[in-house]
Enzyme design. Structure first.
Site, PDB file in Angstrom:
ATOM      1  N   SER A   1      20.983  22.885  15.276  1.00 32.80           N
ATOM      2  CA  SER A   1      20.268  24.167  15.679  1.00 32.80           C
ATOM      3  C   SER A   1      20.879  25.325  14.684  1.00 32.80           C
ATOM      4  CB  SER A   1      20.641  24.723  17.011  1.00 32.80           C
ATOM      5  OG  SER A   1      22.032  25.176  16.966  1.00 32.80           O
ATOM      6  N   CYS A   2      20.053  26.445  14.378  1.00 35.45           N
ATOM      7  CA  CYS A   2      20.535  27.382  13.828  1.00 35.45           C
ATOM      8  C   CYS A   2      21.724  28.274  13.802  1.00 35.45           C
ATOM      9  CB  CYS A   2      19.366  28.372  13.382  1.00 35.45           C
ATOM     10  SG  CYS A   2      17.727  27.492  12.936  1.00 35.45           S
ATOM     11  N   ASP A   3      22.588  27.959  15.047  1.00 32.02           N
ATOM     12  CA  ASP A   3      23.684  28.500  15.157  1.00 32.02           C
ATOM     13  C   ASP A   3      24.825  28.088  14.747  1.00 32.02           C
ATOM     14  OD1 ASP A   3      25.636  29.811  16.716  1.00 32.02           O
ATOM     15  OD2 ASP A   3      24.320  30.604  18.227  1.00 32.02           O
ATOM     16  N   SER A   4      25.823  28.868  14.098  1.00 31.52           N
ATOM     17  CA  SER A   4      27.070  28.326  13.542  1.00 31.52           C
ATOM     18  C   SER A   4      28.006  27.731  14.508  1.00 31.52           C
ATOM     19  CB  SER A   4      27.723  29.291  12.362  1.00 31.52           C
ATOM     20  OG  SER A   4      28.043  30.416  13.005  1.00 31.52           O
TER      21      SER A   4
ATOM     22  N   ASN B   1      16.719  26.314  21.041  1.00 29.56           N
ATOM     23  CA  ASN B   1      16.136  26.295  19.531  1.00 29.56           C
ATOM     24  C   ASN B   1      15.272  25.180  19.437  1.00 29.56           C
ATOM     25  OD1 ASN B   1      17.921  26.815  16.272  1.00 29.56           O
ATOM     26  ND2 ASN B   1      16.037  27.448  17.028  1.00 29.56           N
TER      27      ASN B   1
END
Ligand code: PLP
Length: 388
Positions: A318-321, A357
């Protein structure tokens, strides 16, 4: 479950991420609890893995179930599990859940506050109440003590109030914290239970049930105490402090009943070099399978590559760190498409997973079905070859 050559071969055709579940390992884990804690009634904590194959395997063995929500209750009831095999140890329950549980005949509920007792008195009158105590969680890798639990003094008061409210004072429960590595934690909690038990007995309230809770660990990258070691120490304290007659001893394992039965198969979907930090991106991450890694939880990993080890940072898709699984992971050089296997991943992987996501939780495949599929497909493959 071992990662055998055969399992690697059989899973090759499956799309990842996939969680392979092995019923035989589930049955072995349940049998281990029965054998090492004889006379202790085992209630599986459904939240660890509510997959129907898990629930039906344990139901067939006569297990009890610990449920905290209407969805968990219905899943267990749908398998024909009777209300006398169900309890609810969540000290704060929703009213719709309580109503549904009472309608199903469930009559054992935990509490740790006056507000919950009042709720129970209204919606589950006459039910049996056990108090969740706050106990030392310092030996645990996933502590559960901050949110719930009454002190010893409050527990005594609450059980007296429970009786005054027309409820039946039934027992005590605690949770030493999930993945507890200190085998003395259960014994420590039991000493606290003993004080409360005695104080109530002196005022004419005889408790019956003592729950050892959950927290039994699963082996990952660090050594853990065995179930035998924990049971030995814990049962010794039980026998020395509590009268054997009329004592209902229960246990509510989640992780230890399902952890080893799950193998999470993932694929490398990307790689990057940032400075001298090597990143590997997998198709399973924090949000869709590996939530427990946010507290530093480490799984044992396997790959099919050989060669010198490299130091990687592992991340999810996903795009979340926040979706970073682990840093300083030693793995051989891997390429996109290679598989990374997470061992003993049966607990809290599916149940914590979201589709954040658009990355869905792993599909679940039962090992027996996989083997059966392979047996059926193999002759056809041979026939096709022969015919060509
Ligand atoms: C989560 C939970 C369990 C199971 O805990 P594990 O650490 O997975 O064994 C047992 N009882 C209660 C009340 C729980 O909330």
């Amino acid at each position: 479950m071992r990662l055998s050559r055969r399992l690697v071969e059989m899973s090759r055709a499956l799309a990842t991420p996939v969680l392979l579940l092995d019923r035989a390992t589930l049955r072995r884990a349940y049998a281990a609890f029965r054998a090492t804690l004889p006379g202790v009634d085992c209630y599986y904590a459904v939240k660890a893995n509510p997959h129907p194959a898990v629930l039906s395997t344990f139901a067939a063995l006569g297990a009890g179930f610990e449920v905290s929500s209407a969805v968990e209750l219905r899943a267990v009831r749908a398998l024909g599990v009777g209300p006398e095999r169900i309890m609810s140890s969540n000290p704060v329950k929703t009213i719709p859940f309580l109503q549904e549980a009472v309608a199903a005949g469930v009559d054992r509920f935990a509490a740790d506050s006056r507000a919950e007792l009042i709720k129970l008195a209204h919606h589950a009158p006459g039910s049996r109440v056990y108090i969740r105590l706050t106990v030392d969680n310092s030996g645990s890798e996933w502590p559960l003590s901050k949110k719930y639990g009454a002190s010893a003094a409050d527990a005594v008061q609450l059980l007296r109030e429970a009786r005054a409210f027309g409820l039946r004072p039934y027992g005590l429960t605690f949770h030493v914290g999930s993945q507890c590595l200190d085998k003395a934690s259960w014994a420590g909690a039991l000493r606290l239970c003993h004080e409360i038990w005695g104080e109530l007995a002196a005022s004419g309230i005889e408790l019956q049930m003592l729950s050892l809770g959950g927290g039994f660990p699963v082996r990952h990258t660090r050594p853990v105490p065995s179930l035998e070691e924990i049971a030995h120490e814990t049962l010794q304290v039980v026998r020395s402090l509590f009268p054997a007659e009329r004592l209902e001893l229960t246990v509510e394992p989640g992780r230890a009943l399902v952890g080893e039965a799950g193998l999470l198969v993932t694929s490398v979907i990307g790689q990057a070099l940032r400075g001298n930090e090597r990143w590997l991106y997998l198709d399973a991450g924090v949000f869709n399978a590996l939530m427990e890694t946010i507290e530093g939880f480490r799984y044992e990993l396997r790959t099919e590559r050989q060669g010198p080890l490299r130091r990687y940072t592992l991340a999810g898709p996903s795009c979340d760190s926040v979706d970073t699984i682990a840093t300083d992971v030693q793995l051989p050089e891997l390429s996109i498409g290679d598989r990374v296997y997470f061992l003993h991943a049966g607990a809290y992987t599916l149940s914590y997973a979201s589709g954040f996501n658009g990355f869905e939780p792993p599909q679940v495949v039962i090992c027996d079905d996989l083997a059966r599929r392979e047996r059926h497909e193999a002759p056809q493959a041979t026939a096709a070859l022969a015919g060509s």
